[in-house]
Design an enzyme around this catalytic site. Structure first.
Site, PDB file in Angstrom:
ATOM      1  CG  ASN A  32      -0.389   0.715   2.487  1.00 47.19           C
ATOM      2  OD1 ASN A  32      -0.485   1.923   2.757  1.00 47.19           O
ATOM      3  ND2 ASN A  32       0.379  -0.089   3.289  1.00 47.19           N
ATOM      4  CG  PHE A  35      -0.503   9.578   7.097  1.00 44.89           C
ATOM      5  CD1 PHE A  35      -0.522   7.895   7.250  1.00 44.89           C
ATOM      6  CD2 PHE A  35       0.282  10.308   7.654  1.00 44.89           C
ATOM      7  CE1 PHE A  35       0.585   7.463   8.113  1.00 44.89           C
ATOM      8  CE2 PHE A  35       1.532   9.814   8.502  1.00 44.89           C
ATOM      9  CZ  PHE A  35       1.528   8.280   8.488  1.00 44.89           C
ATOM     10  CB  SER A  86       3.864   5.763   7.393  1.00 39.79           C
ATOM     11  OG  SER A  86       2.716   4.957   7.094  1.00 39.79           O
ATOM     12  CG  ASN A 140       2.861   4.500   1.840  1.00 43.27           C
ATOM     13  OD1 ASN A 140       3.801   4.035   1.034  1.00 43.27           O
ATOM     14  ND2 ASN A 140       2.153   3.463   2.609  1.00 43.27           N
ATOM     15  CB  THR A 141       3.998  10.593   5.294  1.00 41.06           C
ATOM     16  OG1 THR A 141       2.688  10.250   5.098  1.00 41.06           O
ATOM     17  CG2 THR A 141       4.271  12.128   5.306  1.00 41.06           C
ATOM     18  CE  LYS A 174       2.493   0.655  12.879  1.00 42.27           C
ATOM     19  NZ  LYS A 174       0.965   0.281  12.416  1.00 42.27           N
ATOM     20  CG  ASN A 205       4.097   1.481   9.671  1.00 42.28           C
ATOM     21  OD1 ASN A 205       3.519   0.849   8.762  1.00 42.28           O
ATOM     22  ND2 ASN A 205       3.743   2.337  10.270  1.00 42.28           N
TER      23      ASN A 205
HETATM   24  C1  LIG Z   1      -3.649  -0.591   3.549  1.00 41.70           C
HETATM   25  C2  LIG Z   1      -2.706  -0.542   4.523  1.00 41.70           C
HETATM   26  C3  LIG Z   1      -2.839   1.008   5.404  1.00 41.70           C
HETATM   27  C4  LIG Z   1      -2.235   1.168   6.611  1.00 41.70           C
HETATM   28  N1  LIG Z   1      -2.238   2.284   7.236  1.00 41.70           N
HETATM   29  C5  LIG Z   1      -1.577   2.458   8.472  1.00 41.70           C
HETATM   30  C6  LIG Z   1      -1.543   3.865   9.251  1.00 41.70           C
HETATM   31  O1  LIG Z   1      -2.216   4.598   8.671  1.00 41.70           O
HETATM   32  N2  LIG Z   1      -0.919   3.791  10.110  1.00 41.70           N
HETATM   33  C7  LIG Z   1      -0.120   3.134  10.699  1.00 41.70           C
HETATM   34  O2  LIG Z   1       0.573   3.235  11.785  1.00 41.70           O
HETATM   35  N3  LIG Z   1      -0.012   1.748   9.927  1.00 41.70           N
HETATM   36  C8  LIG Z   1      -0.610   1.626   8.742  1.00 41.70           C
HETATM   37  N4  LIG Z   1      -0.655   0.358   8.097  1.00 41.70           N
HETATM   38  C9  LIG Z   1       0.395  -0.832   8.691  1.00 41.70           C
HETATM   39  C10 LIG Z   1      -0.511  -1.687   9.525  1.00 41.70           C
HETATM   40  O3  LIG Z   1      -0.957  -0.895  10.910  1.00 41.70           O
HETATM   41  C11 LIG Z   1       0.457  -2.947  10.101  1.00 41.70           C
HETATM   42  O4  LIG Z   1       1.536  -2.323  10.842  1.00 41.70           O
HETATM   43  C12 LIG Z   1       1.299  -3.717   8.923  1.00 41.70           C
HETATM   44  O5  LIG Z   1       0.392  -3.626   8.102  1.00 41.70           O
HETATM   45  C13 LIG Z   1       1.870  -4.995   9.325  1.00 41.70           C
HETATM   46  O6  LIG Z   1       1.021  -5.737   9.826  1.00 41.70           O
HETATM   47  P1  LIG Z   1       0.060  -6.971   8.977  1.00 41.70           P
HETATM   48  O7  LIG Z   1       1.344  -7.868   8.178  1.00 41.70           O
HETATM   49  O8  LIG Z   1      -0.616  -7.700   9.874  1.00 41.70           O
HETATM   50  O9  LIG Z   1      -0.628  -6.049   7.827  1.00 41.70           O
HETATM   51  C14 LIG Z   1      -1.262   0.221   6.935  1.00 41.70           C
HETATM   52  C15 LIG Z   1      -1.149  -1.256   6.382  1.00 41.70           C
HETATM   53  C16 LIG Z   1      -1.942  -1.507   5.379  1.00 41.70           C
HETATM   54  C17 LIG Z   1      -2.043  -2.600   4.655  1.00 41.70           C
END
Ligand SMILES: Cc1cc2nc3c(=O)[nH]c(=O)nc-3n(C[C@H](O)[C@H](O)[C@H](O)COP(=O)(O)O)c2cc1C
Length: 358
Positions: free
Chosen positions: A121, A125, A194, A196-197, A232, A261
């Site tokens: 992804n 934000f 993150s 993506n910012t 985080k 993350n």
């Molecule tokens: C589509 C998407 C959007 C996410 N947005 C955020 C976010 O806004 N803030 C954040 O701290 N983590 C964000 N994450 C990271 C998740 O909170 C998580 O830490 C990460 O995906 C690892 O866990 P997983 O393997 O179970 O997906 C996002 C993940 C995905 C897939």
């Protein structure tokens, strides 16, 4: 009841034909509609909620009804709390929330790699901004005020900075979000990880973290009952950076760490997914290929901090084995995101069947 739980493989086949972000909103809005009808809501709750009696987990002075939460970024705007509560989550981390609403990156920005049970992804934000989210959380809190501790879903507030805010002023955005959300969340997570910012992850350096956390702590200490503030981190940090974070834990008494993350690495992908990931381009990788890296970072940081502070584990959790591996390393709670997409609404109940409760 069995039928309800088994239906997801059929539904998933249909959802996976749609664009990933569209499928997310369609499925959550369908669930919202179903949950608006009382008997259906009760049925869903009965089918998916784990038996909580032995799962209560106490952390930060809060009682989580079970150790399995939903990671940040799934319910960015606190729009689906009742539905997520029906699916059994012990906590939901809303956000990442920024002071001003923002649209996020251009679409498409969410991609599935089913061969590897992964997602990429670059959402950036996208969120309704702190004021709208605060209003929604206030309403939720008011409606749920009589639910006793240990039965109520715990809400984490994951906070970030707007894209247009330069890094030297980032602390101001975190401060705004912290103060606005103080009364409506149970704990905070400072998201500086993150991918993506642009430039956000540079805030993981020691001086930037010191600035952000000292400002937040000063605000927190004005309250008679301060809230836990966690950090985080990214799974891509070098050993030296992890060491900095570990020493910071002692200097500023961090209340906990969410590790981790998404990753910018493309390791551990199958041939099919590697080719696809090249076409997709930039973004954070999550799910099964993140598992190993997330485990390593979690383990290293727990060792570096002498297992002295609470950890919430995130990254590649699909099953109770995944959750227990992290708990055995020293994590106190676990969070799912990608696992929820691939395993479906039964994921909390399934993990909770065999989870180790501390
Ligand atoms: C589509 C998407 C959007 C996410 N947005 C955020 C976010 O806004 N803030 C954040 O701290 N983590 C964000 N994450 C990271 C998740 O909170 C998580 O830490 C990460 O995906 C690892 O866990 P997983 O393997 O179970 O997906 C996002 C993940 C995905 C897939």
């Amino acid at each position: 009841m069995f039928y309800l739980r088994d239906m997801y493989s059929q539904i998933r086949r249909m959802l996976f034909m749609l664009d990933a972000e569209k499928a997310h909103y369609i499925s959550m809005n369908l669930l919202k509609f179903a949950c608006s009808i009382y008997p259906i809501r009760m049925l869903i709750r009965k089918a998916y909620s784990p038996d909580n009696t032995h799962l209560n987990t106490k952390l930060f002075g809060l009682t989580f009804k079970n150790p399995v939460g939903l990671a940040a970024g799934f319910d960015k705007n606190a729009s689906y709390l009742r539905e997520l509560e029906c699916l059994g989550f012990g906590h939901v981390e809303i956000g990442t929330v920024t002071p001003i609403p923002q649209a996020g990156n251009e679409k498409p920005r969410l991609f599935r790699l089913p061969a590897d049970k992964a997602l990429i992804n670059r959402m950036g934000f996208n969120n309704d901004g702190v004021q709208a989210i605060k209003r929604r959380l206030k309403e939720w809190k008011e409606k749920n005020k009589d639910i006793p501790s240990g039965e109520r879903i715990i809400i984490g507030g994951n906070i970030g900075k707007n894209k247009i805010t330069p890094n030297e002023d980032a602390w101001k955005d975190y401060e705004i979000c912290f103060n606005e959300l103080f009364d409506v969340v149970d704990y905070f997570v400072v998201n500086v990880s993150s991918p993506n910012t642009p430039g956000l992850r540079a805030l993981q350096d020691k001086d930037s973290l010191l600035k952000i956390f000292s400002v937040l702590k000063a605000n927190n200490d004005k309250h008679p009952h301060p809230k836990p503030i966690l950090l985080k981190i990214a799974p891509d940090l070098e050993l030296e950076q992890l060491q900095d974070i570990a020493s910071l834990c002692n200097e500023i008494k961090l209340d906990g760490i969410v590790s981790s993350n998404t990753t910018i690495s493309r390791e551990n992908l199958s041939h099919v997914s590697t080719q696809k990931s090249h076409q997709i381009g930039a973004g954070g990788l999550s799910g099964a290929p993140l598992k190993e890296k997330a485990d390593q970072v979690l383990n290293t940081l727990i060792e570096m901090t002498g297992n002295n502070i609470p950890f919430i584990a995130s990254g590649g959790i699909f099953t109770s084995d995944d959750a227990n591996r992290k708990i055995n390393m020293g994590a106190d709670l676990v969070q799912v995101w990608t696992g929820f997409i691939y395993e479906g609404p039964g994921i909390v109940k399934n993990i909770c069947k065999n989870i180790i409760v501390k």
